[in-house]
Write an enzyme that holds these catalytic residues in place. Structure first.
Site, PDB file in Angstrom:
ATOM      1  N   HIS A  25       6.916   9.001  82.680  1.00 20.51           N
ATOM      2  CA  HIS A  25       8.103   9.116  83.724  1.00 20.51           C
ATOM      3  C   HIS A  25       8.475  10.297  84.059  1.00 20.51           C
ATOM      4  O   HIS A  25       9.359  10.749  84.795  1.00 20.51           O
ATOM      5  CB  HIS A  25       9.348   8.330  82.839  1.00 20.51           C
ATOM      6  CG  HIS A  25       9.910   9.316  82.033  1.00 20.51           C
ATOM      7  ND1 HIS A  25       9.242   9.237  80.366  1.00 20.51           N
ATOM      8  CD2 HIS A  25      10.752  10.237  81.875  1.00 20.51           C
ATOM      9  CE1 HIS A  25      10.205  10.078  79.940  1.00 20.51           C
ATOM     10  NE2 HIS A  25      11.103  10.689  80.818  1.00 20.51           N
TER      11      HIS A  25
HETATM   12  C1  UD1 Z   1      15.708  11.291  82.887  1.00 22.35           C
HETATM   13  C2  UD1 Z   1      15.909  12.810  82.643  1.00 22.35           C
HETATM   14  C3  UD1 Z   1      14.661  12.983  81.600  1.00 22.35           C
HETATM   15  C4  UD1 Z   1      14.511  11.869  80.609  1.00 22.35           C
HETATM   16  C5  UD1 Z   1      14.680  10.339  81.000  1.00 22.35           C
HETATM   17  C6  UD1 Z   1      14.771   9.310  79.972  1.00 22.35           C
HETATM   18  C7  UD1 Z   1      16.918  14.373  83.853  1.00 22.35           C
HETATM   19  C8  UD1 Z   1      16.607  15.643  84.565  1.00 22.35           C
HETATM   20  N1  UD1 Z   1      15.679  13.529  83.595  1.00 22.35           N
HETATM   21  O1  UD1 Z   1      14.713  11.338  83.811  1.00 22.35           O
HETATM   22  O2  UD1 Z   1      14.817  14.354  81.031  1.00 22.35           O
HETATM   23  O3  UD1 Z   1      13.292  11.947  79.743  1.00 22.35           O
HETATM   24  O4  UD1 Z   1      15.929  10.401  81.975  1.00 22.35           O
HETATM   25  O5  UD1 Z   1      14.192   8.133  80.517  1.00 22.35           O
HETATM   26  O6  UD1 Z   1      18.010  14.337  83.480  1.00 22.35           O
HETATM   27  N2  UD1 Z   1      16.511   4.784  88.144  1.00 22.35           N
HETATM   28  C9  UD1 Z   1      16.763   3.155  88.367  1.00 22.35           C
HETATM   29  N3  UD1 Z   1      17.526   2.763  87.475  1.00 22.35           N
HETATM   30  C10 UD1 Z   1      18.138   3.385  86.262  1.00 22.35           C
HETATM   31  C11 UD1 Z   1      17.818   4.815  86.317  1.00 22.35           C
HETATM   32  C12 UD1 Z   1      16.802   5.410  87.108  1.00 22.35           C
HETATM   33  O7  UD1 Z   1      16.077   2.705  89.081  1.00 22.35           O
HETATM   34  O8  UD1 Z   1      18.943   2.827  85.560  1.00 22.35           O
HETATM   35  C13 UD1 Z   1      15.533   5.366  89.298  1.00 22.35           C
HETATM   36  C14 UD1 Z   1      16.029   6.001  90.479  1.00 22.35           C
HETATM   37  O9  UD1 Z   1      15.272   5.714  91.572  1.00 22.35           O
HETATM   38  C15 UD1 Z   1      16.135   7.248  90.037  1.00 22.35           C
HETATM   39  C16 UD1 Z   1      15.069   7.488  89.239  1.00 22.35           C
HETATM   40  O10 UD1 Z   1      14.841   6.454  88.654  1.00 22.35           O
HETATM   41  O11 UD1 Z   1      16.307   8.237  91.380  1.00 22.35           O
HETATM   42  C17 UD1 Z   1      14.898   8.794  88.298  1.00 22.35           C
HETATM   43  O12 UD1 Z   1      16.205   8.834  87.327  1.00 22.35           O
HETATM   44  P1  UD1 Z   1      16.989   9.970  86.881  1.00 22.35           P
HETATM   45  O13 UD1 Z   1      18.030   9.384  85.777  1.00 22.35           O
HETATM   46  O14 UD1 Z   1      17.469  11.082  88.020  1.00 22.35           O
HETATM   47  O15 UD1 Z   1      15.846  10.643  86.132  1.00 22.35           O
HETATM   48  P2  UD1 Z   1      14.741  10.161  84.922  1.00 22.35           P
HETATM   49  O16 UD1 Z   1      13.435  10.206  85.627  1.00 22.35           O
HETATM   50  O17 UD1 Z   1      15.175   8.970  84.321  1.00 22.35           O
HETATM   51  N1  UDP Z   2      12.126   3.482  74.809  1.00 22.58           N
HETATM   52  C1  UDP Z   2      12.704   1.934  74.887  1.00 22.58           C
HETATM   53  N2  UDP Z   2      12.071   1.204  75.732  1.00 22.58           N
HETATM   54  C2  UDP Z   2      11.078   1.541  76.581  1.00 22.58           C
HETATM   55  C3  UDP Z   2      10.682   2.782  76.772  1.00 22.58           C
HETATM   56  C4  UDP Z   2      11.082   3.848  75.748  1.00 22.58           C
HETATM   57  O1  UDP Z   2      13.512   1.622  74.044  1.00 22.58           O
HETATM   58  O2  UDP Z   2      10.762   0.737  77.266  1.00 22.58           O
HETATM   59  C5  UDP Z   2      12.889   4.260  73.880  1.00 22.58           C
HETATM   60  C6  UDP Z   2      11.831   4.894  73.046  1.00 22.58           C
HETATM   61  O3  UDP Z   2      11.318   4.140  71.913  1.00 22.58           O
HETATM   62  C7  UDP Z   2      12.318   6.256  72.556  1.00 22.58           C
HETATM   63  C8  UDP Z   2      13.223   6.542  73.832  1.00 22.58           C
HETATM   64  O4  UDP Z   2      13.318   5.379  74.560  1.00 22.58           O
HETATM   65  O5  UDP Z   2      13.187   6.003  71.389  1.00 22.58           O
HETATM   66  C9  UDP Z   2      12.389   7.507  74.776  1.00 22.58           C
HETATM   67  O6  UDP Z   2      12.995   7.767  75.919  1.00 22.58           O
HETATM   68  P1  UDP Z   2      12.243   8.296  77.289  1.00 22.58           P
HETATM   69  O7  UDP Z   2      10.989   8.242  76.960  1.00 22.58           O
HETATM   70  O8  UDP Z   2      12.924   7.771  78.304  1.00 22.58           O
HETATM   71  O9  UDP Z   2      12.763   9.640  77.599  1.00 22.58           O
HETATM   72  P2  UDP Z   2      12.328  11.114  76.614  1.00 22.58           P
HETATM   73  O10 UDP Z   2      12.182  11.138  75.164  1.00 22.58           O
HETATM   74  O11 UDP Z   2      11.246  11.535  77.197  1.00 22.58           O
HETATM   75  O12 UDP Z   2      13.364  12.120  77.048  1.00 22.58           O
END
Ligand code: UD1
Ligand code: UDP
Length: 370
Positions: free
Chosen positions: A216
């Site tokens: 991601h």
């Molecule tokens: C965010 C965090 C990242 C973290 C990740 C955990 C920032 C800059 N990034 O990244 O550090 O590792 O969360 O998962 O804060 N979207 C959906 N549904 C949702 C959420 C997101 O469709 O419920 C889609 C949207 O198209 C959105 C994209 O995902 O634009 C990215 O979501 P965003 O929260 O901006 O960043 P993440 O990639 O999720």
């Molecule tokens: N996780 C989850 N379901 C999923 C993928 C990840 O519960 O489908 C959990 C995972 O076990 C971990 C956390 O989400 O505890 C990590 O989140 P993510 O990878 O989104 O973010 P990051 O840690 O990179 O910020």
């Protein structure tokens, strides 16, 4: 005389719900033990993650108290999203006048919470302080550096994190408490055992007969060459008797469809799963391939070989221990790392992420501070 300390917790993204669950549970235990010295917590959900399987499922499954505020900010560019959060969090803080604002990790919700509190002279506690990738192109690196520099209490998971802060001249208010995600793992792994067979059966998988992958990070999803290489790597390591299971983050889902990338043969894409399902799947995987921060550590705790699809990691201990190899987005490196995964020999030091009492220590330190 009884006293109460008011805390506003700001969360918004999946890993923050998991971290905050551990601290909220410790707060509840603290209040039961010390009824004359209450930590009163108000939870603010920025709405950064909003799909049911990225948000509600964690509140329900981990029994996190229902958010007192849901700001409904949703997705957007960094400036737009962070700006909207800043404005709305400020309104909440003005209304609640807490003694502390607690922020977690390194997302845009972290930065907005820290900045809003700093401008209002509200004490900030940053949980998971001091992590560094030394790569300023990562949005998370900007968020964590800025959050650390305005925080009053910096709760570090590791010694390396304490050293990173020291190198930036931050030593006041720094506490090496351990990792709250480790607290969560210790608590929830037992519960995950109860659903392990169900989820494996549902997916038609046998223990240690699949790879588990997540992707991601912006550096991978927003670069077609890297994304294609990673999927080619997955395709090459997968076979009918050992597929790659990929619970797909919505960001990556959107990119794959925008780019028209087709999922290769034995890569099985599923919707994001709940935390208990995820940790059950991690424990039964033959190896884990990921660019997630949290999942690298979970692989280490569960002693499952980890292959990290990034150029560097903040969780250097997992690499130093021998459990984690950094391969970037190179197809051949992914293939090589998977074929060598069974031979990984680790020096296993559980205590490098604390003793599983990080959340209790955070409560005690906050309590003792006033
Ligand atoms: C965010 C965090 C990242 C973290 C990740 C955990 C920032 C800059 N990034 O990244 O550090 O590792 O969360 O998962 O804060 N979207 C959906 N549904 C949702 C959420 C997101 O469709 O419920 C889609 C949207 O198209 C959105 C994209 O995902 O634009 C990215 O979501 P965003 O929260 O901006 O960043 P993440 O990639 O999720
Ligand atoms: N996780 C989850 N379901 C999923 C993928 C990840 O519960 O489908 C959990 C995972 O076990 C971990 C956390 O989400 O505890 C990590 O989140 P993510 O990878 O989104 O973010 P990051 O840690 O990179 O910020």
């Amino acid at each position: 005389m009884s006293k109460s300390i008011k805390l506003v917790t700001v969360v918004g993204a999946r890993p923050q719900f998991i971290k905050a669950a551990a601290v909220s549970r410790a707060i509840a235990a603290h209040n039961e033990k010390f009824p004359d010295s209450i930590l009163e917590e108000k939870i603010v959900h920025t709405g950064q993650h909003y799909d049911e399987n990225m948000s509600k499922v964690f509140f329900d499954e981990l029994e996190i108290p229902h958010p007192d505020y849901n700001l409904g900010v949703g997705s957007g560019s960094h400036g737009e999203q962070t700006g909207k959060m800043l404005q709305k969090i400020e309104d909440v803080l003005v209304r609640e006048t807490p003694d502390f604002t607690i922020v977690y990790g390194d997302t845009n919700s972290t930065l907005a919470g820290a900045l809003a509190a700093a401008k209002l002279h509200i004490q900030i506690a940053h949980v998971e302080a001091g992590l560094r990738s030394f790569n300023r192109r990562m949005p998370e690196e900007i968020n964590r550096v800025l959050a650390d520099h305005v925080s009053d209490f910096l709760f570090c998971p590791t010694e390396a994190a304490v050293n990173n802060l020291s190198n930036e001249g931050i030593s006041n208010g720094v506490y090496q408490v351990g990792d709250v995600m480790y607290d969560s793992i210790l608590f929830y792994a037992k519960k995950a055992k109860n659903i392990e067979q169900k989820i494996l059966k549902q997916l038609g998988l046998d223990s240690k007969s699949y790879y588990l992958a997540t992707v991601h990070r912006a550096e991978n999803t927003d670069n077609i060459k890297r994304l294609r290489n990673i999927f080619e790597g997955f395709n090459n390591i997968s076979a009918s008797e050992c597929p790659t299971l990929l619970p797909l983050h919505p960001r990556t889902k959107k990119k794959l469809s925008e780019l028209g990338l087709v999922c290769p043969n034995y890569v099985r894409i599923i919707e994001p799963v709940s935390y208990l399902e995820m940790i059950a799947l991690e424990q039964n995987a033959r190896a884990i391939l990921t660019d997630s921060g949290g999942i690298q550590k979970e692989a280490y705790w569960f002693k499952v070989p980890c292959i990290t699809l990034r150029e560097e990691t903040e969780w250097v201990e997992t690499v130093q221990s021998g459990w984690n190899v950094i391969v970037g987005a190179d197809e051949q490196s992914i293939i090589n790392a998977v074929s060598g995964a069974d031979k990984l020999h680790a020096i296993y030091q559980r205590a490098i992420y604390g003793n599983g009492d990080a959340s209790n220590r955070i409560c005690e330190i906050i309590q003792d501070s006033s």
